[in-house]
Design an enzyme around this catalytic site. Structure first.
Site, PDB file in Angstrom:
ATOM      1  N   LYS A 264      34.343  54.133  40.618  1.00  0.00           N
ATOM      2  CA  LYS A 264      33.912  52.742  40.459  1.00  0.00           C
ATOM      3  C   LYS A 264      32.823  52.465  41.484  1.00  0.00           C
ATOM      4  O   LYS A 264      33.033  52.621  42.681  1.00  0.00           O
ATOM      5  CB  LYS A 264      35.092  51.786  40.688  1.00  0.00           C
ATOM      6  CG  LYS A 264      34.671  50.313  40.878  1.00  0.00           C
ATOM      7  CD  LYS A 264      35.870  49.372  41.103  1.00  0.00           C
ATOM      8  CE  LYS A 264      35.393  47.959  41.471  1.00  0.00           C
ATOM      9  NZ  LYS A 264      36.502  47.003  41.706  1.00  0.00           N
ATOM     10  N   LYS A 276      34.812  34.720  43.821  1.00  0.00           N
ATOM     11  CA  LYS A 276      35.769  34.907  44.917  1.00  0.00           C
ATOM     12  C   LYS A 276      35.571  33.830  45.977  1.00  0.00           C
ATOM     13  O   LYS A 276      34.468  33.295  46.119  1.00  0.00           O
ATOM     14  CB  LYS A 276      35.514  36.268  45.588  1.00  0.00           C
ATOM     15  CG  LYS A 276      35.964  37.472  44.791  1.00  0.00           C
ATOM     16  CD  LYS A 276      35.642  38.753  45.563  1.00  0.00           C
ATOM     17  CE  LYS A 276      36.027  39.986  44.766  1.00  0.00           C
ATOM     18  NZ  LYS A 276      37.476  40.129  44.540  1.00  0.00           N
ATOM     19  N   ASP A 287      32.674  47.785  47.556  1.00  0.00           N
ATOM     20  CA  ASP A 287      33.395  47.923  46.293  1.00  0.00           C
ATOM     21  C   ASP A 287      32.890  49.119  45.471  1.00  0.00           C
ATOM     22  O   ASP A 287      33.242  49.276  44.311  1.00  0.00           O
ATOM     23  CB  ASP A 287      33.294  46.618  45.488  1.00  0.00           C
ATOM     24  CG  ASP A 287      34.478  46.402  44.550  1.00  0.00           C
ATOM     25  OD1 ASP A 287      35.514  47.055  44.768  1.00  0.00           O
ATOM     26  OD2 ASP A 287      34.346  45.602  43.613  1.00  0.00           O
ATOM     27  N   ASP A 346      36.397  38.713  37.599  1.00  0.00           N
ATOM     28  CA  ASP A 346      36.598  39.446  38.850  1.00  0.00           C
ATOM     29  C   ASP A 346      37.410  40.730  38.630  1.00  0.00           C
ATOM     30  O   ASP A 346      37.525  41.559  39.526  1.00  0.00           O
ATOM     31  CB  ASP A 346      37.306  38.532  39.866  1.00  0.00           C
ATOM     32  CG  ASP A 346      37.197  39.048  41.290  1.00  0.00           C
ATOM     33  OD1 ASP A 346      36.409  39.999  41.527  1.00  0.00           O
ATOM     34  OD2 ASP A 346      37.893  38.494  42.163  1.00  0.00           O
ATOM     35  N   GLU A 348      36.565  43.409  37.195  1.00  0.00           N
ATOM     36  CA  GLU A 348      35.403  44.077  36.608  1.00  0.00           C
ATOM     37  C   GLU A 348      35.452  45.601  36.716  1.00  0.00           C
ATOM     38  O   GLU A 348      34.857  46.291  35.889  1.00  0.00           O
ATOM     39  CB  GLU A 348      34.118  43.539  37.259  1.00  0.00           C
ATOM     40  CG  GLU A 348      33.705  44.203  38.587  1.00  0.00           C
ATOM     41  CD  GLU A 348      34.697  44.011  39.722  1.00  0.00           C
ATOM     42  OE1 GLU A 348      35.525  43.096  39.636  1.00  0.00           O
ATOM     43  OE2 GLU A 348      34.659  44.788  40.694  1.00  0.00           O
ATOM     44  N   ARG A 350      37.765  47.808  36.211  1.00  0.00           N
ATOM     45  CA  ARG A 350      38.395  48.488  35.067  1.00  0.00           C
ATOM     46  C   ARG A 350      37.466  48.519  33.850  1.00  0.00           C
ATOM     47  O   ARG A 350      37.535  49.430  33.036  1.00  0.00           O
ATOM     48  CB  ARG A 350      39.737  47.812  34.744  1.00  0.00           C
ATOM     49  CG  ARG A 350      39.630  46.380  34.345  1.00  0.00           C
ATOM     50  CD  ARG A 350      40.943  45.616  34.524  1.00  0.00           C
ATOM     51  NE  ARG A 350      41.194  45.277  35.926  1.00  0.00           N
ATOM     52  CZ  ARG A 350      42.266  44.627  36.361  1.00  0.00           C
ATOM     53  NH1 ARG A 350      43.214  44.262  35.506  1.00  0.00           N
ATOM     54  NH2 ARG A 350      42.419  44.364  37.641  1.00  0.00           N
TER      55      ARG A 350
HETATM   56  N1  BES Z   1      37.098  44.757  44.127  1.00  0.00           N
HETATM   57  C1  BES Z   1      38.250  43.969  43.890  1.00  0.00           C
HETATM   58  C2  BES Z   1      39.512  44.532  44.531  1.00  0.00           C
HETATM   59  C3  BES Z   1      39.535  44.601  46.036  1.00  0.00           C
HETATM   60  C4  BES Z   1      40.145  43.607  46.776  1.00  0.00           C
HETATM   61  C5  BES Z   1      39.011  45.687  46.693  1.00  0.00           C
HETATM   62  C6  BES Z   1      40.179  43.683  48.144  1.00  0.00           C
HETATM   63  C7  BES Z   1      39.046  45.779  48.078  1.00  0.00           C
HETATM   64  C8  BES Z   1      39.634  44.770  48.804  1.00  0.00           C
HETATM   65  C9  BES Z   1      38.493  43.867  42.384  1.00  0.00           C
HETATM   66  O1  BES Z   1      37.371  43.906  41.592  1.00  0.00           O
HETATM   67  C10 BES Z   1      39.147  42.549  42.143  1.00  0.00           C
HETATM   68  O2  BES Z   1      38.505  41.558  42.369  1.00  0.00           O
HETATM   69  N2  BES Z   1      40.388  42.564  41.681  1.00  0.00           N
HETATM   70  C11 BES Z   1      41.108  41.372  41.417  1.00  0.00           C
HETATM   71  C12 BES Z   1      41.771  41.509  40.087  1.00  0.00           C
HETATM   72  C13 BES Z   1      42.340  40.231  39.543  1.00  0.00           C
HETATM   73  C14 BES Z   1      41.238  39.271  39.204  1.00  0.00           C
HETATM   74  C15 BES Z   1      43.166  40.544  38.330  1.00  0.00           C
HETATM   75  C16 BES Z   1      42.114  41.202  42.528  1.00  0.00           C
HETATM   76  O3  BES Z   1      42.650  42.194  43.022  1.00  0.00           O
HETATM   77  O4  BES Z   1      42.360  40.071  42.935  1.00  0.00           O
HETATM   78 ZN    ZN Z   2      35.739  44.891  42.378  1.00  0.00          ZN
HETATM   79 MN    MN Z   3      36.473  42.019  41.333  1.00  0.00          MN
END
Ligand code: BES
Ligand code: ZN
Ligand code: MN
Length: 498
Positions: A264, A276, A287, A346, A348, A350
């Protein structure tokens, strides 16, 4: 911490310069070559150890300035604990601890790779050197000023004294490749998103061509033609164009199916329209740690001429909110033909992986696919920053990853998959939706990926907690860890090279 490390090996008995670092076992036991080196100090070490109640416990330090009898500025004794119990991985740590004792002012040092009991094997001495290299890493290219009294890092020469220089040098060659791959991965993760956007990431990956890696870059038009609309949907709100980079290292037999690593690569994740919160958002420049690891790994495999056919594929995008950005409720058609309803922009990562996994599987028919992704905050809630989440449809592959994790210290913990979880991503309008709610957030994310791998053995490593911002360790003081490079190099070396 010194910026430029010049590392070399020297035979036991080479007169030390600058700082002398030695190891001792519990009960203040030294190896024969350390005893010889310390002989001119008489009972100094014993007296200092008694005064400090230093006994050589693992990780403890005895620091003696200008030791009488030696032509060195400092003598540092690093406790190695019970030497007979030391695992190979702990030699990397000892190297890191030793390097960590050198101040920015130091210009020369010698580390004696000798322990009580049996002689230190060439492989172990090489691991020690790897630890030195990893610990010496700093990312300071944007620091133009130093605080008062803080000297600017100088070049430092570190000599590791060993029994047989040639044998250690030979063993070190592959570790040198690993060190450079980890450094590359860390650099990519530490780099800010105004510098490292998708095109620039692709350009840097392109530098692997120098090592004999075939590098292909798919631009937006090429991906549109392939039907990678899930990946493209994530990038459509950004001024920076998306890319997909495919790296191929053919070090194995001709015609043998490759193994594949997928990363990713979200150069910056604002969350998109589902934006966010501001606090901590700067961390989302990291990321792309999964993609960085894949590039670092491909560099290692090429540099050490691994006898394996390996594919590295990374989806590189920027997730931004904009007039053109995708919305919650949008439905995208993936390259596989399956449709995804976007609930939260967010989620994204996946979406990017869905298309890259399918592309790699279809084009290369790999023996297995392993993807790495900073995919979910939920994996940090579950496992903290200590271990990465492992999800797999193949017990043998999972077992091998767990073992490689234990052997390198880059540990992974297996999490469940199952139809119960899969139900949570059913959509009213499309084949699936891109989030399954708060519960089991890391698992429902993995369930979505599983829908794009068919029957191919696959493992997914959620490295959101381990790729960056993890606690500083003996082998890393930087924000980015380079997690996964050593783990996967070990997996390849132990099981997929002949
Ligand atoms: N890149 C983030 C996950 C992340 C969070 C990586 C903290 C490193 C540190 C990912 O894209 C994300 O935003 N995931 C969301 C998913 C949710 C919207 C279902 C999350 O984990 O809150
Ligand atoms: Zn992300
Ligand atoms: Mn995200």
């Amino acid at each position: 911490m010194p910026a430029i490390l010049q590392l070399k090996f020297a035979p036991f008995g080479t007169p030390p310069k600058g700082v002398l670092i030695v190891f001792c076992g519990e009960g203040l036991k030294f190896g024969p070559d350390v005893r010889r080196a310390l002989a001119p100090t008489g009972d100094l070490v014993t007296r200092a150890a008694t005064a400090e109640r230093f006994q050589g416990k693992k990780g403890s330090i005895l620091d003696i300035l200008t030791p009488a009898g030696l032509e060195v500025t400092r003598l540092v004794i690093v406790g190695a604990g019970k030497v007979a119990d030391l695992k190979p991985e702990e030699f990397v740590k000892l190297g890191g601890i030793a390097m960590g004792k050198l101040s920015p002012a130091a210009t020369d040092a010698q580390i004696i790779a000798d322990l009580p009991g049996s002689a230190v094997k060439p492989e172990r001495a090489a691991e020690l050197a790897l630890g030195v290299r990893l610990r010496a890493y700093i990312f300071d290219r944007y620091k133009t000023k130093r605080k008062e009294g803080e000297e600017s890092p100088k070049e430092i020469k570190v000599a590791i004294a060993v029994a047989g220089v040639a044998a250690v040098q030979k063993a070190y060659a592959s570790r040198d490749a690993v060190a450079k791959g980890v450094v590359l991965a860390r650099d990519l993760v530490n780099e800010p998103a105004n510098v490292l956007f998708p095109e620039e990431f692709a350009r840097r990956a392109g530098e692997l061509k120098k090592l004999g890696v075939a590098v292909e870059v798919l631009d937006v038009a090429a991906m549109r033609k392939l039907g990678m609309h899930a990946l493209l949907g994530v990038g459509q709100g950004s001024e920076r164009e998306s890319r997909c980079v495919i790296m191929r290292w053919n070090g194995g037999k001709r015609g043998v199916d490759p193994i594949a690593f997928i990363g990713k690569g979200v150069c910056f994740d604002t969350g998109g329209i589902s934006i966010k919160p501001a606090a901590g958002m700067e961390d989302m420049k990291g990321d792309m740690a999964g993609a960085a690891c894949v590039v670092g790994l491909m560099q290692v495999l090429a540099a050490r001429k691994a006898k394996v056919n390996a594919i590295g594929a990374v989806g590189i995008v920027e997730n931004m909110p904009d007039g053109k950005a995708q919305r919650p409720g949008d439905i995208v058609t993936t390259m596989s033909g399956q449709t995804i309803e976007i609930i939260n922009t967010d989620a994204e990562g996946r979406l990017v992986l869905a298309d890259v996994l399918h592309y790699v599987n279809k084009r290369f028919k790999p023996k297995f696919m392993i993807d790495l992704a900073t995919l979910t905050g939920a994996i940090i809630i579950a496992l903290g920053h200590e271990q990465a989440g492992l999800f797999s449809n193949d017990d043998r592959l999972a077992e091998r990853l767990i073992k490689a994790g234990q052997a390198t210290g880059e540990r992974v913990w297996r999490m469940p998959l199952g139809p119960e979880y899969d139900k949570k991503i059913e959509s009213k309008f499309a084949d699936m939706k891109n989030t399954g709610g708060r519960d089991a957030g890391s698992i429902t994310a993995a369930q979505l990926l599983l829908r794009f791998v068919d029957k191919t053995p696959w493992a997914h490593l959620d490295i959101a907690g381990t790729g960056m911002g993890s606690p500083q360790s003996d082998t890393n003081k930087s924000w980015a860890s380079g997690f996964g490079v050593r783990l996967l190099d070990r997996l390849v070396a132990d099981h997929y090279e002949k």
